[in-house]
Design an enzyme around this catalytic site. Structure first.
Site, PDB file in Angstrom:
ATOM      1  N   ARG A 235       0.854  -1.176   0.000  1.00  0.00           N
ATOM      2  CA  ARG A 235       0.000   0.000   0.000  1.00  0.00           C
ATOM      3  C   ARG A 235       0.897   1.235   0.000  1.00  0.00           C
ATOM      4  O   ARG A 235       1.905   1.280   0.710  1.00  0.00           O
ATOM      5  CB  ARG A 235      -0.925   0.024   1.226  1.00  0.00           C
ATOM      6  CG  ARG A 235      -2.052  -0.988   1.166  1.00  0.00           C
ATOM      7  CD  ARG A 235      -3.064  -0.643   0.083  1.00  0.00           C
ATOM      8  NE  ARG A 235      -4.196  -1.555   0.053  1.00  0.00           N
ATOM      9  CZ  ARG A 235      -4.261  -2.654  -0.693  1.00  0.00           C
ATOM     10  NH1 ARG A 235      -3.215  -2.972  -1.467  1.00  0.00           N
ATOM     11  NH2 ARG A 235      -5.338  -3.421  -0.684  1.00  0.00           N
ATOM     12  N   GLU A 263      -3.255   7.540  -4.785  1.00  0.00           N
ATOM     13  CA  GLU A 263      -3.266   6.627  -5.930  1.00  0.00           C
ATOM     14  C   GLU A 263      -4.495   6.899  -6.781  1.00  0.00           C
ATOM     15  O   GLU A 263      -5.615   6.755  -6.299  1.00  0.00           O
ATOM     16  CB  GLU A 263      -3.285   5.185  -5.430  1.00  0.00           C
ATOM     17  CG  GLU A 263      -3.115   4.156  -6.523  1.00  0.00           C
ATOM     18  CD  GLU A 263      -3.067   2.728  -5.985  1.00  0.00           C
ATOM     19  OE1 GLU A 263      -3.611   1.855  -6.660  1.00  0.00           O
ATOM     20  OE2 GLU A 263      -2.513   2.505  -4.888  1.00  0.00           O
ATOM     21  N   HIS A 282      -1.251  -0.359 -10.153  1.00  0.00           N
ATOM     22  CA  HIS A 282      -1.818  -1.368  -9.247  1.00  0.00           C
ATOM     23  C   HIS A 282      -2.173  -2.649 -10.009  1.00  0.00           C
ATOM     24  O   HIS A 282      -3.274  -3.184  -9.897  1.00  0.00           O
ATOM     25  CB  HIS A 282      -3.056  -0.798  -8.539  1.00  0.00           C
ATOM     26  CG  HIS A 282      -3.260  -1.360  -7.166  1.00  0.00           C
ATOM     27  ND1 HIS A 282      -3.615  -0.584  -6.077  1.00  0.00           N
ATOM     28  CD2 HIS A 282      -3.178  -2.630  -6.692  1.00  0.00           C
ATOM     29  CE1 HIS A 282      -3.760  -1.358  -5.000  1.00  0.00           C
ATOM     30  NE2 HIS A 282      -3.490  -2.591  -5.357  1.00  0.00           N
TER      31      HIS A 282
END
Length: 324
Positions: A235, A263, A282
């Site tokens: 993360r 993000e 991601h």
């Protein structure tokens, strides 16, 4: 689960496997509040969930008197499994182990590429294309290099396992895992500061918890060797974004970032143009045909539950306090 999750994971094969062992309610719930959803919840024994599942609040659980199990088709259950679920004694399963597979594979790939200085060499090759024959690969290589793994999470453990066939030294830091257990995994146990000091490539697999937010701070990044690479597939907020950006813009460190904080990064963020950074959207987790691994895992758990057997991948209240 939410609409996007439904379109990604609920296919005919998944429904057929569930239907072989259970009466499957047609359609997919996207909420727990509508009259139709409440009618469904009044009868269900098992709830199969996915990304976008609303929280199972005390009110929702009270409206599902027969509910005995929640089977999640993704990784973390933090966003929807509440204390009401645990207090009712409802069993919980997650496909986190299945999702760990592609994340670990991605990590292995970029760790080895980082060790070979592939990104830097490719950039130098591109810039020198008019006289490309003169480009010689930058110093680097994986033989005898040191790879640091931060946290023995499901992904972290699998990364250690995948690194075993390679001629690298693997360090691991996890305050919850005894040294003997770390050695059994095939890694050398080290303290947090030593992990950053000794690693040529350091890969982050720490879950984002209140106590791990900003864990990788300026002081730890400063301990990394010049030219070392930080890989983050966990993360973004585990790493101090401002401190990492400063180190990367200085050119002292390299990074492979599949996650960021925020993000995605703002369009004008300097890391978009930073040559020693690889940003990916991601993508390390399950995607494409890898989603079938998640549904196979979830279907297997429903089959086990229907047969009166325990889950292969249970989630406990205690474990969730230290996991993603």
């Amino acid at each position: 689960m939410g609409g996007p999750a439904r379109r990604r994971v609920v296919d005919e094969g998944f429904v057929q496997r569930l239907s072989a062992v259970a009466d499957v309610v047609p359609g997919v719930l996207e909420d727990f509040e509508s009259p139709s959803a409440r009618r469904v919840l009044a009868d269900v024994d098992v709830l199969v969930t996915g990304w976008g599942c609303p929280p199972l609040t005390a009110q929702v659980v009270a409206g599902a008197p027969h509910l005995r199990a929640v089977v999640h088709t993704a990784g973390s259950v933090r966003s929807h499994v509440t204390s009401a679920v645990w207090e009712r004694g409802i069993a919980v399963s997650s496909a986190a182990a299945a999702n760990a597979v592609p994340v670990a594979e991605y990590t292995l790939a970029v760790v080895l590429l980082a060790g070979k200085r592939v990104l830097a060499s490719a950039e130098a090759y591109r810039r020198a294309r008019d006289h490309a024959a003169t480009v010689v690969s930058d110093a680097g290589g994986n033989y005898g290099s040191t790879v640091g793994v931060l946290s023995a999470s499901l992904v972290g453990r699998r990364v250690v396992h995948l690194l075993r066939p390679h001629d690298v030294r693997v360090l691991l830091h996890d305050p919850y895992v005894p040294d003997a257990a770390v050695r059994a995994l095939g890694a050398e146990p080290v303290g947090l500061a030593e992990l950053f000091e000794r690693s040529d490539v350091l890969t982050v697999h720490t879950p984002l918890l209140p106590e791990t937010r900003g864990l990788v701070d300026a002081a730890l990044l400063a301990r990394m060797r010049d030219g070392a690479t930080l890989v983050n597939t966990a993360r973004g907020a585990v790493v101090d974004a401002e401190a990492l950006t400063a180190e990367l813009l200085s050119g002292r460190l390299h990074a492979v970032l599949d996650v960021t904080d925020p993000e995605p990064l703002p369009a004008q963020h300097p890391l978009w143009q930073c040559p020693n950074v690889l940003l990916t959207p991601h993508v390390a987790g399950s995607a494409g045909n890898e989603l079938r691994r998640l549904t196979d895992c979830a279907a297997g758990e429903v089959e086990r539950f229907a047969a009166g057997r325990p889950f292969a991948h249970p989630v406990t209240r205690a474990a969730m306090e230290r996991s993603a």
